[in-house]
Design an enzyme around this catalytic site. Structure first.
Site, mmCIF file in Angstrom:
data_model
loop_
_atom_site.group_PDB
_atom_site.id
_atom_site.type_symbol
_atom_site.label_atom_id
_atom_site.label_comp_id
_atom_site.label_asym_id
_atom_site.label_seq_id
_atom_site.Cartn_x
_atom_site.Cartn_y
_atom_site.Cartn_z
ATOM 1 N N HIS A 149 -7.263 -4.848 9.939
ATOM 2 C CA HIS A 149 -6.995 -4.587 8.521
ATOM 3 C C HIS A 149 -5.682 -5.216 8.063
ATOM 4 O O HIS A 149 -4.777 -5.460 8.855
ATOM 5 C CB HIS A 149 -7.051 -3.090 8.183
ATOM 6 C CG HIS A 149 -5.890 -2.257 8.627
ATOM 7 N ND1 HIS A 149 -6.046 -0.972 9.098
ATOM 8 C CD2 HIS A 149 -4.546 -2.477 8.654
ATOM 9 C CE1 HIS A 149 -4.864 -0.449 9.380
ATOM 10 N NE2 HIS A 149 -3.944 -1.344 9.121
ATOM 11 N N ASP A 186 0.805 -1.217 0.000
ATOM 12 C CA ASP A 186 0.000 0.000 0.000
ATOM 13 C C ASP A 186 0.839 1.269 0.000
ATOM 14 O O ASP A 186 2.059 1.221 0.205
ATOM 15 C CB ASP A 186 -0.956 -0.009 1.208
ATOM 16 C CG ASP A 186 -0.266 -0.395 2.507
ATOM 17 O OD1 ASP A 186 0.971 -0.447 2.534
ATOM 18 O OD2 ASP A 186 -0.975 -0.636 3.493
ATOM 19 N N ASN A 226 -7.565 -2.946 14.086
ATOM 20 C CA ASN A 226 -8.954 -3.250 13.719
ATOM 21 C C ASN A 226 -9.043 -4.443 12.757
ATOM 22 O O ASN A 226 -10.097 -4.691 12.174
ATOM 23 C CB ASN A 226 -9.627 -2.013 13.099
ATOM 24 C CG ASN A 226 -8.988 -1.600 11.775
ATOM 25 O OD1 ASN A 226 -8.054 -2.247 11.298
ATOM 26 N ND2 ASN A 226 -9.484 -0.533 11.173
ATOM 27 N N GLU A 256 -9.565 -2.130 4.844
ATOM 28 C CA GLU A 256 -10.175 -1.881 6.151
ATOM 29 C C GLU A 256 -11.409 -2.779 6.359
ATOM 30 O O GLU A 256 -11.919 -3.365 5.396
ATOM 31 C CB GLU A 256 -10.613 -0.410 6.224
ATOM 32 C CG GLU A 256 -9.465 0.592 6.176
ATOM 33 C CD GLU A 256 -8.829 0.825 7.554
ATOM 34 O OE1 GLU A 256 -8.764 -0.114 8.368
ATOM 35 O OE2 GLU A 256 -8.407 1.967 7.800
HETATM 36 C C1 GLP Z 1 -0.539 0.317 8.547
HETATM 37 C C2 GLP Z 1 -0.208 -0.491 7.315
HETATM 38 C C3 GLP Z 1 -0.389 -1.972 7.535
HETATM 39 C C4 GLP Z 1 0.261 -2.393 8.830
HETATM 40 C C5 GLP Z 1 -0.379 -1.659 9.968
HETATM 41 C C6 GLP Z 1 0.170 -2.048 11.319
HETATM 42 O O1 GLP Z 1 -1.874 0.674 8.642
HETATM 43 N N1 GLP Z 1 -0.974 -0.081 6.199
HETATM 44 O O2 GLP Z 1 0.151 -2.688 6.436
HETATM 45 O O3 GLP Z 1 0.144 -3.784 9.008
HETATM 46 O O4 GLP Z 1 -0.169 -0.265 9.774
HETATM 47 O O5 GLP Z 1 1.349 -1.350 11.593
HETATM 48 P P1 GLP Z 1 2.290 -1.608 12.806
HETATM 49 O O6 GLP Z 1 3.147 -2.771 12.441
HETATM 50 O O7 GLP Z 1 3.105 -0.352 12.913
HETATM 51 O O8 GLP Z 1 1.444 -1.852 13.998
#
Ligand code: GLP
Length: 246
Positions: free
Chosen positions: A138, A67, A136, A143
């Site tokens: 995702h 993304d 959440n 989402e």
């Molecule tokens: C973002 C990314 C996800 C990732 C998530 C969790 O929203 N788009 O791909 O998995 O954050 O991030 P973290 O590893 O910092 O908790």
């Protein structure tokens, strides 16, 4: 479905790195699906170390990131392109031309999504897909409420994701409201998937994803339908598990 419970985030990184090394060393060209966030940092540090020690080679590796924020220039400090360059690509022997991150500043974002899917198809699809998980549930920026069959799309971020991700921005108002993200269907097409998670704030999402029903309201639960998925989870994110945590 394989579930590996590790002591902490560092061990999660080492465990995931071993899976990466095995896949990358078993084929001449590997197509990797990559993720951002804090969870993959120990993994990327291990991959850099292994590359510098000559244990894994990135010279023929092709990558596709999950993304990118809509509206952020690739040079923006919070863009996912910048994150990937800084934490992995600039430190290993990868050809940058073989690294792909969705274009957050495309004139026509919907067209950019279709082209991204086509590029993945042209190289035969993703061999190994790395995922983190949002609090959440995702994956990428798909989402809750995103179709389980979705492809790369322009995603509206939920308020909870904007709040979670605001920690990395100077002001909460600076967090983009949209992103280009691989869809859940895109992720399910990968040959092999590794999902990594740590932290108490992920415990509910991990429990819902692994032991709850398959539902678009918890996008990561769709992985229950994938034939080759490994969940690598730190103990502090296992508090909600009843079956796999035992
Ligand atoms: C973002 C990314 C996800 C990732 C998530 C969790 O929203 N788009 O791909 O998995 O954050 O991030 P973290 O590893 O910092 O908790």
């Amino acid at each position: 479905m394989k579930v590996i419970i590790c002591k902490d985030a560092k061990e999660v990184g080492a465990c995931a790195a071993a899976i990466f090394a095995e896949v990358m060393n078993s084929r001449p060209t590997t197509v990797l699906g990559l993720a951002t966030g804090t969870s993959p940092l120990p993994l990327y540090a291990k991959l850099v170390e292994a590359n510098q020690a000559g244990e894994i080679d990135f010279s023929t590796t092709i990558t596709f990131n999950l993304d990118e924020y809509v509206g952020l220039d690739p040079d923006h400090e919070q863009s996912y392109r910048h994150f990937m360059n800084q934490n992995l690509f600039d430190q290993v022997n990868i050809n940058k031309k073989n690294t792909h991150v969705p274009n957050g500043i495309a004139d026509d974002p919907d067209l950019a999504c279709m082209e991204y899917e086509a590029m993945m198809g042209d190289v035969g699809g993703v061999d190994l897909q790395l995922l983190g998980i949002g609090s959440n549930g995702h994956i990428g920026f798909s989402e809750p409420g995103t179709s389980l069959a979705s492809r790369t799309h322009v995603a509206d971020l939920t308020e909870s994701t904007i709040k979670d991700n605001s920690r990395l921005f100077d002001n909460a108002d600076d967090v983009p409201r949209q992103a280009i993200s691989m869809g859940i269907g895109t992720v399910l097409d990968a040959e092999k998937v590794v999902l990594i998670a740590n932290g108490e704030n992920k415990a509910d999402a991990i429990a819902a994803a692994l032991e709850g029903p398959v539902t678009c309201m918890c996008p990561a639960s769709a992985l229950q339908m994938h034939p080759d998925v490994t969940w690598v989870i730190a103990e502090d994110a296992t508090g909600g598990l009843r079956h796999f945590g035992k």
